[in-house]
Motif scaffolding. Structure first.
Motif, mmCIF file in Angstrom:
data_model
loop_
_atom_site.group_PDB
_atom_site.id
_atom_site.type_symbol
_atom_site.label_atom_id
_atom_site.label_comp_id
_atom_site.label_asym_id
_atom_site.label_seq_id
_atom_site.Cartn_x
_atom_site.Cartn_y
_atom_site.Cartn_z
ATOM 1 N N PRO A 140 -1.102 8.454 -6.952
ATOM 2 C CA PRO A 140 0.238 8.215 -6.423
ATOM 3 C C PRO A 140 1.275 8.158 -7.538
ATOM 4 N N PRO A 141 2.555 8.430 -7.218
ATOM 5 C CA PRO A 141 3.611 8.385 -8.242
ATOM 6 C C PRO A 141 3.661 7.033 -8.941
ATOM 7 N N ALA A 142 4.093 7.054 -10.202
ATOM 8 C CA ALA A 142 4.110 5.833 -11.006
ATOM 9 C C ALA A 142 4.977 4.742 -10.391
ATOM 10 N N ASN A 143 6.072 5.129 -9.759
ATOM 11 C CA ASN A 143 6.956 4.103 -9.196
ATOM 12 C C ASN A 143 6.352 3.391 -7.986
ATOM 13 N N ARG A 144 5.243 3.920 -7.468
ATOM 14 C CA ARG A 144 4.576 3.289 -6.343
ATOM 15 C C ARG A 144 3.460 2.333 -6.791
ATOM 16 N N VAL A 145 3.042 2.432 -8.030
ATOM 17 C CA VAL A 145 1.888 1.679 -8.517
ATOM 18 C C VAL A 145 2.051 0.163 -8.356
ATOM 19 N N PRO A 146 3.167 -0.449 -8.789
ATOM 20 C CA PRO A 146 3.283 -1.912 -8.646
ATOM 21 C C PRO A 146 3.148 -2.380 -7.203
ATOM 22 N N VAL A 147 3.758 -1.640 -6.274
ATOM 23 C CA VAL A 147 3.683 -2.010 -4.855
ATOM 24 C C VAL A 147 2.254 -1.867 -4.338
ATOM 25 N N LEU A 148 1.620 -0.747 -4.671
ATOM 26 C CA LEU A 148 0.258 -0.506 -4.200
ATOM 27 C C LEU A 148 -0.712 -1.537 -4.747
ATOM 28 N N MET A 149 -0.537 -1.928 -5.993
ATOM 29 C CA MET A 149 -1.431 -2.923 -6.584
ATOM 30 C C MET A 149 -1.195 -4.304 -5.973
ATOM 31 N N ARG A 150 0.044 -4.644 -5.676
ATOM 32 C CA ARG A 150 0.315 -5.925 -5.007
ATOM 33 C C ARG A 150 -0.323 -5.944 -3.623
ATOM 34 N N GLN A 151 -0.236 -4.822 -2.920
ATOM 35 C CA GLN A 151 -0.849 -4.738 -1.594
ATOM 36 C C GLN A 151 -2.367 -4.875 -1.685
ATOM 37 N N LEU A 152 -2.956 -4.220 -2.690
ATOM 38 C CA LEU A 152 -4.411 -4.263 -2.844
ATOM 39 C C LEU A 152 -4.872 -5.684 -3.169
ATOM 40 N N PHE A 153 -4.186 -6.345 -4.074
ATOM 41 C CA PHE A 153 -4.552 -7.726 -4.404
ATOM 42 C C PHE A 153 -4.285 -8.661 -3.230
ATOM 43 N N TRP A 155 -4.640 -7.837 -0.079
ATOM 44 C CA TRP A 155 -5.797 -7.652 0.809
ATOM 45 C C TRP A 155 -7.017 -8.373 0.255
ATOM 46 N N LEU A 156 -7.262 -8.216 -1.051
ATOM 47 C CA LEU A 156 -8.438 -8.823 -1.670
ATOM 48 C C LEU A 156 -8.418 -10.342 -1.526
ATOM 49 N N GLY A 157 -7.235 -10.926 -1.643
ATOM 50 C CA GLY A 157 -7.132 -12.378 -1.560
ATOM 51 C C GLY A 157 -7.281 -12.925 -0.158
ATOM 52 N N SER A 158 -7.099 -12.060 0.856
ATOM 53 C CA SER A 158 -7.131 -12.542 2.239
ATOM 54 C C SER A 158 -8.327 -12.042 3.045
ATOM 55 N N THR A 159 -9.037 -11.019 2.539
ATOM 56 C CA THR A 159 -10.118 -10.433 3.333
ATOM 57 C C THR A 159 -11.278 -11.399 3.515
ATOM 58 N N ARG A 160 -11.943 -11.258 4.645
ATOM 59 C CA ARG A 160 -13.125 -12.068 4.938
ATOM 60 C C ARG A 160 -14.398 -11.220 4.834
ATOM 61 N N GLU A 161 -14.249 -10.019 4.294
ATOM 62 C CA GLU A 161 -15.420 -9.162 4.122
ATOM 63 C C GLU A 161 -16.391 -9.769 3.099
ATOM 64 N N HIS A 162 -17.657 -9.412 3.251
ATOM 65 C CA HIS A 162 -18.670 -9.836 2.284
ATOM 66 C C HIS A 162 -18.270 -9.336 0.897
ATOM 67 N N PRO A 163 -18.488 -10.125 -0.159
ATOM 68 C CA PRO A 163 -18.110 -9.701 -1.509
ATOM 69 C C PRO A 163 -18.683 -8.346 -1.927
ATOM 70 N N LEU A 164 -19.864 -8.003 -1.445
ATOM 71 C CA LEU A 164 -20.420 -6.691 -1.769
ATOM 72 C C LEU A 164 -19.534 -5.568 -1.228
ATOM 73 N N ILE A 165 -19.003 -5.768 -0.020
ATOM 74 C CA ILE A 165 -18.106 -4.780 0.583
ATOM 75 C C ILE A 165 -16.746 -4.828 -0.093
ATOM 76 N N ALA A 166 -16.171 -6.022 -0.198
ATOM 77 C CA ALA A 166 -14.823 -6.180 -0.743
ATOM 78 C C ALA A 166 -14.730 -5.642 -2.171
ATOM 79 N N SER A 167 -15.735 -5.923 -2.985
ATOM 80 C CA SER A 167 -15.688 -5.465 -4.380
ATOM 81 C C SER A 167 -15.777 -3.942 -4.464
ATOM 82 N N SER A 168 -16.554 -3.323 -3.593
ATOM 83 C CA SER A 168 -16.675 -1.862 -3.589
ATOM 84 C C SER A 168 -15.390 -1.211 -3.091
ATOM 85 N N VAL A 169 -14.786 -1.791 -2.067
ATOM 86 C CA VAL A 169 -13.518 -1.274 -1.556
ATOM 87 C C VAL A 169 -12.447 -1.375 -2.634
ATOM 88 N N PHE A 170 -12.379 -2.522 -3.292
ATOM 89 C CA PHE A 170 -11.390 -2.690 -4.358
ATOM 90 C C PHE A 170 -11.601 -1.645 -5.442
#
Length: 336
Positions: A140-153, A155-170
């Protein structure tokens, strides 16, 4: 609306999660998770060597060991800097929070010091993943990176998925975003290890990187397949398979039926050895008898492993003790 990465939990993935959870449970049968300082050191060296090799670094396990011991190593300066940085980053693994974006930037700063002009900062330009002259993935374009990373983190902080799944998705999403100018592969694999270690501390010492290096083409194929399908299930399954196989060398197995011949193999093993070197060390003349009575049974116990399991007949094949093999060798020294 909270970001939701696209992935499907297939029956194969669910089965792998169950199998890995069972393996991790068996780790509790080993004293202090079965990983004394010497064995942790062995696995850490394998991890660093594997992760760097995926990115083209040519340093061997022996050279990484020498660096760790403060010895002089003759190699290209950049490769030495990469190795020193990686060893330092893994030493700090326990100090970072997996869901903390600031910690990720700090880790990248350590990993890429002396290798990038602005380590620890998201990229300011476009980047693509190349294979020769072919573009495999345009990030993705560089100007989108900060937003995308905030969204990813987020999700990671709120997901209830098993750590094996969550870590692979991340891990997959991180590689898709490719947030840094360099070091993305190393950081993605490092962060998955961190997330797994927060679930089970013993997994901080699991040499998954070594297996990924052995299956490097499949690693990139799983990334590409997930991107093409807009579903990271192929990558999740690939990573879980590697984790399960890495755990095979850590978890207890029934070694009551280990034969005197296998014990003899364990007694002579030193580092990585060719089949011929093991046979000579045992003082055996009959190659076929050695293979059937000594080598194959040793592999079957999970105490000895191939360095190239996907290429069993490779001329570069070597054999080495697994973590359990090291433990048994130390506890029950034998002579052939």
């Amino acid at each position: 609306m909270t970001y939701q990465p696209p992935y499907t939990l297939t029956s194969d993935i669910v089965s792998l999660v169950a199998a890995i959870a069972e393996q991790v449970g068996r780790l509790s049968l080993l004293p202090e998770q079965g990983l004394d300082l010497r064995l942790r050191r062995i696995n850490r060296i394998r991890t660093v060597t594997g992760s760097l090799a995926i990115e083209g670094n040519t340093l061997s396990e022996e050279q990484i060991t020498a660096l760790l011991e403060g010895k002089t190593v003759l190699a290209p300066p950049r490769e030495l800097q990469e190795a020193r940085n990686a060893l330092l980053v893994y030493e700090h693994l326990s100090s970072w929070g997996g869901s903390n974006e600031t910690d990720l930037l700090a880790a990248h700063r350590l990993l890429m010091t002396g290798l990038l002009d602005h380590p620890g900062q998201y990229r300011a330009s476009g980047v693509g993943v190349m294979a020769g002259d072919k573009v495999l993935h345009m990030a993705p374009p560089a100007n989108r990176v900060p937003v995308l990373m905030r969204q990813l983190f987020g999700w990671l902080g709120s997901t209830r998925e098993h750590p094996l799944i969550a870590s692979s998705v991340f891990h997959y999403e991180f590689e898709f975003i490719h947030p840094f100018a360099d070091g993305n592969g190393r950081m993605g694999r490092l962060w998955q290890t961190l997330l797994l270690s927060r679930w089970q501390p013993a997994l901080a010492w699991l040499p998954v990187e070594s297996l990924i290096h052995q299956r490097q083409a499949a690693y990139y194929q799983a990334l590409n397949d997930s991107t093409a399908a807009t579903d990271c299930a192929p990558f999740i399954q690939f990573m879980l398979t590697c984790i399960r196989q890495a755990l095979d060398g850590l978890t207890p197995q029934d070694t009551r039926q280990v034969t005197p011949q296998v014990e003899a193999v364990l007694a002579v093993m030193r580092g990585e050895m060719t089949r011929h070197e093991i046979q000579i060390a045992l003082g055996l003349a009959d190659r076929e008898n050695f293979r059937k009575v000594y080598l194959l049974p040793a592999l079957a116990t999970g105490l000895v492993e191939m360095t190239l399991p996907d290429k069993p007949n490779s001329r570069n094949q070597r054999y080495r003790l697994t973590v359990l093999g090291h433990q048994r060798q130390k506890m029950e020294p034998r002579t052939p």
